[in-house]
Design a protein around this motif. Sequence first.
Motif, short mmCIF file in Angstrom:
data_model
loop_
_atom_site.label_atom_id
_atom_site.label_comp_id
_atom_site.label_asym_id
_atom_site.label_seq_id
_atom_site.Cartn_x
_atom_site.Cartn_y
_atom_site.Cartn_z
N ARG A 67 0.83 -1.21 0.00
CA ARG A 67 0.00 0.00 0.00
C ARG A 67 0.86 1.26 0.00
O ARG A 67 0.54 2.24 -0.68
CB ARG A 67 -0.93 0.01 1.21
CG ARG A 67 -2.12 -0.92 1.09
CD ARG A 67 -3.21 -0.57 2.10
NE ARG A 67 -2.75 -0.71 3.48
CZ ARG A 67 -2.82 -1.84 4.18
NH1 ARG A 67 -3.33 -2.93 3.63
NH2 ARG A 67 -2.40 -1.87 5.43
N VAL A 68 1.97 1.23 0.75
CA VAL A 68 2.87 2.39 0.80
C VAL A 68 3.47 2.67 -0.58
O VAL A 68 3.47 3.82 -1.05
CB VAL A 68 3.99 2.17 1.84
CG1 VAL A 68 5.03 3.29 1.76
CG2 VAL A 68 3.41 2.11 3.25
N THR A 69 3.98 1.63 -1.24
CA THR A 69 4.59 1.84 -2.55
C THR A 69 3.54 2.24 -3.59
O THR A 69 3.82 3.09 -4.46
CB THR A 69 5.34 0.58 -3.02
OG1 THR A 69 4.49 -0.57 -2.89
CG2 THR A 69 6.60 0.36 -2.20
N ARG A 70 2.34 1.68 -3.49
CA ARG A 70 1.26 2.08 -4.41
C ARG A 70 0.92 3.55 -4.22
O ARG A 70 0.73 4.31 -5.19
CB ARG A 70 0.01 1.24 -4.19
CG ARG A 70 0.10 -0.19 -4.67
CD ARG A 70 -1.24 -0.90 -4.59
NE ARG A 70 -2.16 -0.41 -5.62
CZ ARG A 70 -3.32 -1.01 -5.92
NH1 ARG A 70 -3.68 -2.10 -5.27
NH2 ARG A 70 -4.09 -0.54 -6.85
N GLN A 71 0.82 3.97 -2.96
CA GLN A 71 0.48 5.36 -2.67
C GLN A 71 1.53 6.31 -3.23
O GLN A 71 1.20 7.33 -3.83
CB GLN A 71 0.33 5.55 -1.16
CG GLN A 71 -0.15 6.93 -0.75
CD GLN A 71 -0.34 7.05 0.75
OE1 GLN A 71 0.14 6.22 1.52
NE2 GLN A 71 -1.05 8.09 1.17
N ALA B 219 7.91 -7.75 4.47
CA ALA B 219 8.83 -7.63 3.34
C ALA B 219 8.08 -7.15 2.10
O ALA B 219 6.93 -7.53 1.86
CB ALA B 219 9.51 -8.97 3.05
N GLY B 220 8.76 -6.33 1.31
CA GLY B 220 8.19 -5.83 0.07
C GLY B 220 9.24 -5.78 -1.02
O GLY B 220 10.44 -5.73 -0.74
N MET B 221 8.78 -5.81 -2.28
CA MET B 221 9.70 -5.78 -3.42
C MET B 221 9.22 -4.78 -4.48
O MET B 221 8.03 -4.64 -4.72
CB MET B 221 9.83 -7.16 -4.07
CG MET B 221 10.63 -8.16 -3.27
SD MET B 221 11.17 -9.56 -4.29
CE MET B 221 12.51 -8.79 -5.24
N ILE B 222 10.20 -4.14 -5.11
CA ILE B 222 9.97 -3.23 -6.22
C ILE B 222 10.72 -3.77 -7.43
O ILE B 222 11.93 -4.02 -7.35
CB ILE B 222 10.47 -1.81 -5.90
CG1 ILE B 222 9.72 -1.23 -4.70
CG2 ILE B 222 10.36 -0.90 -7.13
CD1 ILE B 222 10.35 0.03 -4.13
N PHE B 223 10.00 -3.95 -8.54
CA PHE B 223 10.62 -4.42 -9.78
C PHE B 223 10.81 -3.24 -10.75
O PHE B 223 9.98 -2.32 -10.79
CB PHE B 223 9.74 -5.46 -10.47
CG PHE B 223 9.90 -6.86 -9.97
CD1 PHE B 223 10.90 -7.21 -9.07
CD2 PHE B 223 9.04 -7.86 -10.41
CE1 PHE B 223 11.04 -8.52 -8.62
CE2 PHE B 223 9.17 -9.17 -9.96
CZ PHE B 223 10.17 -9.49 -9.07
N GLU C 197 12.20 6.68 -1.07
CA GLU C 197 11.04 7.34 -0.47
C GLU C 197 10.19 6.37 0.34
O GLU C 197 9.60 6.76 1.36
CB GLU C 197 10.23 8.03 -1.56
CG GLU C 197 11.05 9.12 -2.27
CD GLU C 197 10.21 10.10 -3.06
OE1 GLU C 197 9.03 10.28 -2.72
OE2 GLU C 197 10.75 10.69 -4.00
N THR C 198 10.17 5.11 -0.09
CA THR C 198 9.48 4.10 0.72
C THR C 198 10.22 3.89 2.04
O THR C 198 9.60 3.78 3.11
CB THR C 198 9.40 2.77 -0.05
OG1 THR C 198 8.76 2.98 -1.31
CG2 THR C 198 8.61 1.73 0.73
N MET C 199 11.55 3.83 1.97
CA MET C 199 12.34 3.66 3.19
C MET C 199 12.10 4.80 4.17
O MET C 199 11.93 4.58 5.38
CB MET C 199 13.83 3.56 2.83
CG MET C 199 14.21 2.31 2.06
SD MET C 199 15.90 2.35 1.38
CE MET C 199 16.86 2.18 2.89
N ILE C 200 12.09 6.02 3.66
CA ILE C 200 11.88 7.19 4.53
C ILE C 200 10.51 7.12 5.19
O ILE C 200 10.36 7.32 6.41
CB ILE C 200 12.03 8.50 3.73
CG1 ILE C 200 13.47 8.67 3.26
CG2 ILE C 200 11.60 9.70 4.57
CD1 ILE C 200 13.66 9.76 2.23
#
Length: 409
Positions: free
Chosen positions: A333-337, A366-370, A399-402
């Motif tokens: 949800r965070v990465t989608r936002q 855990a999450g992944m970005i491709f 930005e996800t990490m922050i």
Amino acid sequence: MRDLNAIGRIGIGNHGSVTRLVFSIKELRSRQVLIHLMRQAGLKIQVDAIGNIFGRLDGADPKAPALLAGSHLDTVIHGGKYDGPVGVIGALEAVRTIRENKIPLRAPLEVVCFIGEESSRFGFSTLGSSLVAGEVQPKDLTNAVDAQGTKLADVLSSLGISPRNLFRLARDPKSMKAYLELHIEQGPILEAKAKRIGLVTSIAAPSRFKVIFAGRADHSGTTPMEMRKDALVAAAQLIEYVEKICRKFSSMEKGRVVGTVGAMKIEPGVINAVPGRTELSIDIRSTSAPAKDKVARLVKQRGAAIARDRGIAIEVLNIRAEDPVPLDKRLLRVTRQLCDEKAIDYEIMPSGAGHDAMQMAKITPAGMIFIPSRRGISHNPLEWTDPDDIALGAQLLMETMIRVANEPV
């Protein structure tokens, strides 16, 4: 890109291929370079007993659970320079940028490089992250042997890691807030759909085993066809069956399965002798555990039937069987936002390849970005991802990490 290319030059061979097998001198050199880069970035470095590297940047609360991000530096034989290093160097660049710009953080950040993600040497994948997650058992090491006959258990023993103390490498889940991994897609979907970012929902898992057919080595000129105990023909029949059964399951709506016979040994291996022994290395994968397990079982049953029909012996050596892993919905949800806020076109998708995130998901969110792979090529010197896509992926990772580091625990 400078740092990524510095790593990519280590182990470079013909036609731009890169080979850094786990525990090789070249793989060790890549880790030494990474440690140097981490020191330059002002990170506190910790290396565990097996060689996993953690570079830490403290937040306002140094005792808070840390947010980890990274991947691996080892490669397949004659692979490319992006699979793995993009995630490690992308995480390093993210943390370096955060530090340079004095961006406030509540939780600590750790850039992690896991050892032995690839299975190319021992047939055992995600070694470092599996140990950190406490997912390696002594029996798992029994059949993990490289092409030169070196046992993985013996290599670990030389590092002071015995079957009895494997658990000592496991990390306390309470010390981690989450794990994020940036990775090239290794497939054609993002490029085909003209999407620059993939957000991963789950990771397929493999079942890996060896099948050994033992027939009889005979003279190729004097042994009649009807009297032969040809182990290679038996192996060929099983290889064809792996493709056939996986194609059948690929057409099903649920539980798409892929299967590969990636390595084979033939004895005596000369042109004028009937092969008396063959050894096949088989990899069956799916995002559906029941479908994967069913196909693996059918392959083993078919191997037994082939051996019985031909009057030869068969042995099956299990290497590792894992379950597919769902990734954290909150991180998704965070990465989608973030993508929506920045008008980044993204694809929600599963991962057909295994990653360290599948082990870390067992002990922390855990999450992944491709990011896209040109023509879907990976594990190959032609592996390529555009620098602009790498930059976008690293920006989204940062930005996800922050955002996650500054969320309440």
